[in-house]
Write a protein that holds these residues in place. Sequence first.
Motif, PDB file in Angstrom:
ATOM      1  N   UNK A  39       0.844  -1.190   0.000  1.00  0.00           N
ATOM      2  CA  UNK A  39       0.000   0.000   0.000  1.00  0.00           C
ATOM      3  C   UNK A  39       0.878   1.238   0.000  1.00  0.00           C
ATOM      4  N   UNK A  58      -5.419   6.143   1.035  1.00  0.00           N
ATOM      5  CA  UNK A  58      -4.407   5.205   0.551  1.00  0.00           C
ATOM      6  C   UNK A  58      -4.081   4.127   1.571  1.00  0.00           C
ATOM      7  N   UNK A  59      -4.546   4.278   2.813  1.00  0.00           N
ATOM      8  CA  UNK A  59      -4.227   3.273   3.820  1.00  0.00           C
ATOM      9  C   UNK A  59      -5.133   2.056   3.641  1.00  0.00           C
ATOM     10  N   UNK A  60      -4.677   0.866   4.089  1.00  0.00           N
ATOM     11  CA  UNK A  60      -5.436  -0.354   3.809  1.00  0.00           C
ATOM     12  C   UNK A  60      -6.885  -0.308   4.264  1.00  0.00           C
ATOM     13  N   UNK A  61      -7.113   0.145   5.505  1.00  0.00           N
ATOM     14  CA  UNK A  61      -8.506   0.076   5.971  1.00  0.00           C
ATOM     15  C   UNK A  61      -9.415   1.007   5.209  1.00  0.00           C
ATOM     16  N   UNK A  62      -8.854   2.163   4.781  1.00  0.00           N
ATOM     17  CA  UNK A  62      -9.703   3.101   4.039  1.00  0.00           C
ATOM     18  C   UNK A  62     -10.132   2.511   2.715  1.00  0.00           C
ATOM     19  N   UNK A 109     -14.511  -2.267   5.687  1.00  0.00           N
ATOM     20  CA  UNK A 109     -14.627  -3.201   6.819  1.00  0.00           C
ATOM     21  C   UNK A 109     -14.558  -4.642   6.350  1.00  0.00           C
ATOM     22  N   UNK A 113     -11.129  -5.741   4.904  1.00  0.00           N
ATOM     23  CA  UNK A 113     -10.118  -5.914   5.945  1.00  0.00           C
ATOM     24  C   UNK A 113     -10.361  -7.193   6.724  1.00  0.00           C
ATOM     25  N   UNK A 137      -7.580 -10.156   6.680  1.00  0.00           N
ATOM     26  CA  UNK A 137      -6.897 -10.278   7.954  1.00  0.00           C
ATOM     27  C   UNK A 137      -6.609 -11.736   8.256  1.00  0.00           C
ATOM     28  N   UNK A 168      -2.885 -10.136   7.416  1.00  0.00           N
ATOM     29  CA  UNK A 168      -2.020  -9.957   6.257  1.00  0.00           C
ATOM     30  C   UNK A 168      -0.792  -9.166   6.684  1.00  0.00           C
ATOM     31  N   UNK A 169       0.214  -9.166   5.836  1.00  0.00           N
ATOM     32  CA  UNK A 169       1.419  -8.401   6.130  1.00  0.00           C
ATOM     33  C   UNK A 169       1.372  -7.140   5.280  1.00  0.00           C
ATOM     34  N   UNK A 170       1.203  -5.978   5.870  1.00  0.00           N
ATOM     35  CA  UNK A 170       1.187  -4.768   5.055  1.00  0.00           C
ATOM     36  C   UNK A 170       2.615  -4.319   4.749  1.00  0.00           C
ATOM     37  N   UNK A 171       2.870  -3.986   3.488  1.00  0.00           N
ATOM     38  CA  UNK A 171       4.194  -3.513   3.079  1.00  0.00           C
ATOM     39  C   UNK A 171       4.030  -2.094   2.537  1.00  0.00           C
ATOM     40  N   UNK A 172       4.520  -1.093   3.242  1.00  0.00           N
ATOM     41  CA  UNK A 172       4.325   0.271   2.739  1.00  0.00           C
ATOM     42  C   UNK A 172       5.304   0.613   1.626  1.00  0.00           C
TER      43      UNK A 172
END
Lengths: 400, 359
Positions: free
Chosen positions: A126, A325-329, A333, A336, A340, A342-346
Amino acid sequence: MNLPRLYHRLRLTVVQVRSLHGSSNVQQVETAAVAAESDPVSSQFSVFRTSENDPACHTDLHAGQYYTLPTAQLRTLFPHGLPYRFQMQIKTFNEACVMVRQPALELISYLKKADYSRPALRYILYGETGCGKTMSLCHALHFCATQGWMVLHIPDAHLWVKNCRELLPSSSRPGRLDQPLQASLWLKNFKTTNDRFLSKIKTTQRYVWTKRETTEEGRPLGELVDQGVARVKSSSDVVGALLRELRLQAGGAAEGAFRLAVAVDGVNALWGRTTLKKEDKSEVLPEELTLVHNLRKMLRNDWSGGAILTTLSHTGSLYKPRSAYLPMELLGEEGFDTMDPFVPVPVSSYTEKEFESCYLYYMDRHWLQHPHSQTEEGKKELIFLSNRNPSILERLCATL
Amino acid sequence: MIWRSVDLRRTALRTLLQLQLNMAASTFCPVLLPLSRINCKLNGIYTLISLNKTAAYSTGLSVKKTGAKTGLPQRGGKELRRQIKQVLQPRTERMAVDQDWTAVYPTAASFKADAVPLPVRMGYPVKKGVPPSKKGNLELLKIPNFLHLTPNAIKKQCEALKPFCTEWPAALDSDEKCEKHFPIQVQKKDYVFAGPSLRHPDARIVTLTVKLSSLNLDDHARKKMIKLSGERYNKDTDTLTITADSCPLKQQNHDYAMYMLTVLYHESWKIEAWEKEKTRADMEEYVWEDSPSQKNILETLLRIRPLSEQQEEGEVREELLGREEVQEYKDSVTKLKNEGETEGNMQQYKEAVKKLLSI
């Protein structure tokens, strides 16, 4: 910074006419220039290029440097995966150079260390728009391909939830909708990438498409795919069957075992809204689309022997605010809760070193024609205007 | 009221002549109290125009008094011309920097360009021009001005009101003590109104504010109270605001507001039968137990290490949930959902997942 300048002047003196298409010429000149220069300089002159073209061997030392994708394999590796502007750049520069960046290296390290007898791990890349999520994903997929994995790449999930001309009611399940054109196009590209696997893997079940067409048990998957490409009407169901087969057979202990990399770009499309309408003008929910339904099943971690690499994408997303741009946005719901854990990679914009590298690459390719852009002042202006965002920088340099 | 300069001159001349005639009577000023000589000067002209016919009193351009010349008014062109010139000039040019502004604008009055010494411009400029100046500017006249409410004026008004106020209690010297002893605050407004009746319709409105932390509420009661109050509750300051304006009298509205507060308080302590049908969607904050996240993580962990025959599902579940990594994961997910998403929260979540799935 002076060293590349020195290098530039040397090259200009060596060759009078520079042509953009003479990549082999460039290589020769580079080697000639190397010989002409002294030793401590030569090791540093190509600060932005590395000769290590195997993603498995990329380390932090190569961070910020460009490596070349072999043009011969480009067609089979990424028939539909690369961003459009990058494809245009490949055509212009006659070479496919990808920058080695930290998010991709992180992802590749996870893939190397993972245990494939456990359920498949999910990774989500993300970041803000234009920071290089798709390119990092392609880098990781190149790694998977070199390791002999099977690559299941959906280039943009948003294309499946909007602008669909033909929506057929599904023949196999009432209440679902098929998308024949999208499914058959994707199957064609899938075949180009994974041809060598399709003859080895066999189906485990009998599939009945119509009264006269069936695929028996034990037939090679290639037949299944051909069925979908030829008979466009049942292509969505073919995609579903294909995904099911791959899920069951990935990572098996048999000799024909393969590892499966499921790559979805723009995964937030699967849990968003669609712009498709049914005949009675009511909105189509994503789960009513066969393709989306089957892909969601694929993204669950109930199978093992592979990895799920995904990207969030705001460009192409529907009904989402521009700053999200963030995953939850972007996932919402439902998304996510499904993805879930998951491994978030910025993925962020270029660092100073990466920007330098990109700038030098464009200078090397003679892409920056404007005389002011070749000065220090011009470089500072580019940093200011693009804020080191890769896609904005690329668009700016294209106009110079 | 734009007077042509000729008229002014003529009237100024007439004034001066009358002054000479009625010197003795100049002390008699029924219309104007000589608050300041400047005041008299300006108003003197206009007043004199209206009293032209009955010029019994010369309200005195007390020009004579300002100057050093206290004797008989002098005839002679030069002096006269000087006096007329002074009268014709706007008042602003004779204002001292440290003058008493409350005397210039003691009450609300329309904007007088000649009395306000500020170079104000207002209005839409013509092409290649600037906004029109203040002289004769209708825009400035139309809008309300607060020139009568300078800090000095307010101070003077407060000083004038002080004899009517009582002492502040000495024991209440901090905000916390006020909050502790008087948690409920009631705001009422009084108006001075002049219209068909002397009563102002907005004088009946009563606003009641109270902090929920000062009320005796348990967890369920607090949540129910917040849900019942709806828009009237402010989460940031934890205050409940009840505005009552439906009754015609202030006293009635005050009683109604107190009644509302009492009813809310008692209702929120009651537990109705249908409250046990509260679903996850009704919850005010995210609770990790029985959430999809918990289910997912348990399933994943069970898939990693499937159950053997001796182990029971319930036991294994308890044991898995008790593990430290799972607790960390639970904290990070709860934080993400309750506090919103930030880079920091995401990092924490990432670390928790990596630890849990041993990446």
